[in-house]
Design a protein around this motif. Structure first.
Motif, short mmCIF file in Angstrom:
data_model
loop_
_atom_site.label_atom_id
_atom_site.label_comp_id
_atom_site.label_asym_id
_atom_site.label_seq_id
_atom_site.Cartn_x
_atom_site.Cartn_y
_atom_site.Cartn_z
N GLY A 200 67.36 75.71 39.96
CA GLY A 200 65.93 75.55 40.18
C GLY A 200 65.09 75.70 38.94
N GLY A 201 65.70 76.02 37.79
CA GLY A 201 64.97 76.13 36.55
C GLY A 201 64.58 77.57 36.22
N ILE A 202 64.16 77.77 34.96
CA ILE A 202 63.83 79.10 34.48
C ILE A 202 62.65 79.70 35.25
CG2 ILE A 202 62.97 80.40 32.49
CD1 ILE A 202 64.55 78.47 30.72
N ALA A 203 61.63 78.88 35.51
CA ALA A 203 60.44 79.40 36.18
C ALA A 203 60.78 80.01 37.54
CB ALA A 203 59.40 78.30 36.34
N SER A 204 61.78 79.45 38.22
CA SER A 204 62.15 79.96 39.55
C SER A 204 62.67 81.38 39.47
CB SER A 204 63.18 79.05 40.20
OG SER A 204 64.42 79.08 39.50
N ARG A 205 63.31 81.73 38.35
CA ARG A 205 63.82 83.10 38.19
C ARG A 205 62.68 84.09 38.14
NH1 ARG A 205 64.85 87.45 38.51
NH2 ARG A 205 66.45 88.76 37.51
N PHE A 206 61.61 83.74 37.43
CA PHE A 206 60.44 84.61 37.35
C PHE A 206 59.72 84.66 38.70
CE2 PHE A 206 61.24 83.85 32.89
CZ PHE A 206 60.85 85.02 32.28
N GLU A 207 59.57 83.52 39.34
CA GLU A 207 58.87 83.48 40.62
C GLU A 207 59.58 84.33 41.66
OE1 GLU A 207 58.88 79.29 41.16
OE2 GLU A 207 56.87 79.00 40.29
N ALA A 208 60.92 84.33 41.64
CA ALA A 208 61.68 85.12 42.60
C ALA A 208 61.42 86.61 42.42
CB ALA A 208 63.17 84.83 42.47
N ALA A 209 61.01 87.00 41.21
CA ALA A 209 60.72 88.41 40.92
C ALA A 209 59.24 88.74 41.06
CB ALA A 209 61.19 88.76 39.51
N GLY A 210 58.47 87.81 41.62
CA GLY A 210 57.06 88.10 41.90
C GLY A 210 56.09 87.72 40.80
N TRP A 211 56.55 86.92 39.83
CA TRP A 211 55.67 86.46 38.75
C TRP A 211 54.95 85.18 39.14
CZ3 TRP A 211 56.31 87.66 33.10
CH2 TRP A 211 57.08 88.81 32.88
N SER A 212 53.84 84.92 38.49
CA SER A 212 53.24 83.58 38.45
C SER A 212 53.91 82.82 37.33
CB SER A 212 51.73 83.70 38.19
OG SER A 212 51.19 82.44 37.83
N ALA A 213 54.43 81.63 37.60
CA ALA A 213 55.21 80.91 36.59
C ALA A 213 54.92 79.42 36.64
CB ALA A 213 56.70 81.17 36.78
N GLU A 214 55.03 78.78 35.48
CA GLU A 214 54.77 77.35 35.36
C GLU A 214 55.60 76.78 34.21
OE1 GLU A 214 50.96 74.31 34.60
OE2 GLU A 214 50.64 76.47 34.93
N THR A 215 56.06 75.55 34.38
CA THR A 215 56.80 74.85 33.33
C THR A 215 55.95 73.70 32.81
OG1 THR A 215 58.92 75.38 34.38
CG2 THR A 215 58.92 73.59 32.79
N VAL A 216 55.84 73.59 31.47
CA VAL A 216 55.01 72.56 30.86
C VAL A 216 55.74 71.93 29.67
CG1 VAL A 216 52.85 73.67 31.54
CG2 VAL A 216 53.85 74.17 29.30
N ASP A 217 55.21 70.82 29.21
CA ASP A 217 55.68 70.17 27.99
C ASP A 217 55.28 71.04 26.80
OD1 ASP A 217 56.09 68.58 25.71
OD2 ASP A 217 55.22 66.78 26.60
N GLY A 218 56.26 71.54 26.06
CA GLY A 218 55.99 72.45 24.96
C GLY A 218 55.38 71.81 23.73
N ARG A 219 55.16 70.50 23.76
CA ARG A 219 54.47 69.82 22.66
C ARG A 219 53.07 69.36 23.05
NH1 ARG A 219 57.47 71.94 18.83
NH2 ARG A 219 59.60 71.15 18.74
N ASP A 220 52.69 69.53 24.29
CA ASP A 220 51.39 69.08 24.80
C ASP A 220 50.41 70.24 24.73
OD1 ASP A 220 49.18 68.40 26.43
OD2 ASP A 220 50.42 67.04 27.61
N HIS A 221 49.52 70.20 23.76
CA HIS A 221 48.61 71.32 23.52
C HIS A 221 47.65 71.55 24.69
CE1 HIS A 221 49.19 71.73 18.91
NE2 HIS A 221 50.28 71.27 19.50
N GLY A 222 47.22 70.48 25.32
CA GLY A 222 46.33 70.63 26.46
C GLY A 222 47.02 71.31 27.63
N ALA A 223 48.26 70.90 27.91
CA ALA A 223 49.02 71.50 29.00
C ALA A 223 49.36 72.96 28.70
CB ALA A 223 50.30 70.69 29.25
N LEU A 224 49.69 73.25 27.46
CA LEU A 224 49.97 74.62 27.08
C LEU A 224 48.74 75.50 27.28
CD1 LEU A 224 52.02 73.96 23.82
CD2 LEU A 224 52.89 75.17 25.83
N TYR A 225 47.59 75.03 26.81
CA TYR A 225 46.37 75.83 26.94
C TYR A 225 46.03 76.09 28.41
CZ TYR A 225 41.49 77.20 26.76
OH TYR A 225 40.31 77.88 26.95
N ALA A 226 46.15 75.05 29.24
CA ALA A 226 45.84 75.22 30.67
C ALA A 226 46.79 76.23 31.31
CB ALA A 226 45.94 73.87 31.38
N ALA A 227 48.07 76.17 30.95
CA ALA A 227 49.04 77.11 31.51
C ALA A 227 48.81 78.52 31.01
CB ALA A 227 50.45 76.65 31.18
N PHE A 228 48.45 78.65 29.73
CA PHE A 228 48.21 79.97 29.15
C PHE A 228 47.00 80.67 29.77
CE2 PHE A 228 50.17 78.65 24.79
CZ PHE A 228 51.44 78.75 25.33
#
Length: 248
Positions: A200-228
Motif C-alpha cells: 500500500g506504500g509508505i504513507a499507509s504505514r504512517f496512516e496505520a499508526a494514526g498519522w496524517s500522511a500524503e504522497t507527492v511528486d518530490g520535484r513539484d514545488h507546488g505540490a510539496l508546499y501544499a502537502a507541507f
C-alpha cells in the motif's frame, strides 16, 4: 497551532509562475552543490532531497540565521545525513554560513563533513551518523518542547525510504500517532531504495499508526508546499516525496 500559510511571507517564491519550474533559485542551488567535490559526496542521496529542502527552507520553516537561537523557532533534523550537499547548499543560500565554505567540503579542516556536525555547521540541529536515529530524536524534541510549554514550534525530520528499514523508526512512529504529536512532521524521500517496502506504500504505514500522511511528486514545488502546509489537527504529519529511483 497556526498554519504557516497564514504567517509565512511567500513573496518571491520559487513556483510563482509554474510549480514545476523553480527557475533561477534551483539553478543557484545546483551551482552551489557543484562547488562541493570529492569521491565520498553521495550525489544521488543529495540530489534526491534538493527540491524538498528548498521548499521547506524557502517557504515553510520559521527559522533563519538571526532566529536560530530562539526557543520559538522551528527545528529541522536531517536524519538522511550521508548525502548532505543539498542541505549545505540550502543553508548557504539562506545565509547560515558563507558560500566560500562549500569548496572545502569534506576536507580535514572544513566544518562541512560528510555527515553534518551540529557543533560545527551553523544551522544544523543534530549530528547524524547511523541511519534510524532522526525520527526518534524528532519525537523527543517535540516532547521536550511540550514540557517547556512551547506548543507553536514545529519539528521537521527528513529521512530516506531505506532508512525506514531500521526498527527504531517504527517504534517512534508507532508512539507519535497515538500520542497526538501535532508538532511533528516527517518528510520521507522515496527513491525506491528500501529493501523491504510496504504493502500500500509508505504513507499507509504512517496512516496505520494514526498519522496524517500524503504522497507527492518530490520535484513539484507546488505540490510539496501544499502537502507541507496541509492542516492535520491532533495528529503528526508525514509527507512522502517520490523522486526518480536511485540508479545502481
Amino acid at each position: 497551532m497556526t498554519n504557516t500559510a497564514d504567517t509565512h511571507d511567500v513573496a518571491g517564491t520559487v513556483d510563482a509562475l509554474d510549480p514545476r519550474d523553480p527557475g533561477p533559485d534551483l539553478d543557484r542551488l545546483q551551482r552551489l552543490m557543484g562547488l562541493m567535490t570529492g569521491d565520498e559526496k553521495h550525489s544521488p542521496a543529495a540530489t534526491s532531497t534538493l527540491d524538498a529542502l528548498w521548499v521547506l527552507y524557502d517557504r515553510v520553516l520559521r527559522v533563519s540565521p538571526e532566529s536560530f537561537g530562539d526557543r520559538g523557532r522551528d527545528r529541522f533534523l536531517l536524519s538522511k545525513g550521508h548525502g548532505p550537499m543539498a542541505y549545505y547548499a540550502v543553508l548557504a543560500a539562506k545565509g547560515f554560513f558563507p558560500e566560500t565554505l562549500l569548496t572545502g567540503f569534506g576536507s580535514y579542516d572544513s566544518p562541512l563533513g560528510h555527515h553534518p556536525d551540529r557543533t560545527l555547521v551553523p544551522g544544523a540541529e543534530i549530528g547524524s551518523g547511523s541511519l534510524g536515529h532522526g525520527l526518534p530524536l524528532a519525537v523527543g524534541s517535540v516532547l521536550g518542547l511540550r514540557a517547556q510549554g512551547l506548543t507553536e514550534p514545529r519539528v521537521w525530520v527528513l529521512i530516506g525510504d531505506a532508512e525506514l528499514d531500521e526498527g527504531s523508526n517504527h517504534e517512534a512512529l508507532a508512539y507519535a500517532g497515538p500520542a497526538g504529536l501535532e508538532q511533528l512532521h516527517t518528510l520521507v524521500i522515496d527513491n525506491s531504495s528500501a529493501t523491504h517496502g510496504w504493502p500500500g506504500g509508505i504513507a499507509s504505514r504512517f496512516e496505520a499508526a494514526g498519522w496524517s500522511a500524503e504522497t507527492v511528486d518530490g520535484r513539484d514545488h507546488g505540490a510539496l508546499y501544499a502537502a507541507f502546509t496541509a492542516p492535520h489537527p491532533g495528529r503528526p504529519r508525514a509527507v512522502v516525496a517520490r523522486v526518480e529511483p536511485k540508479s545502481g
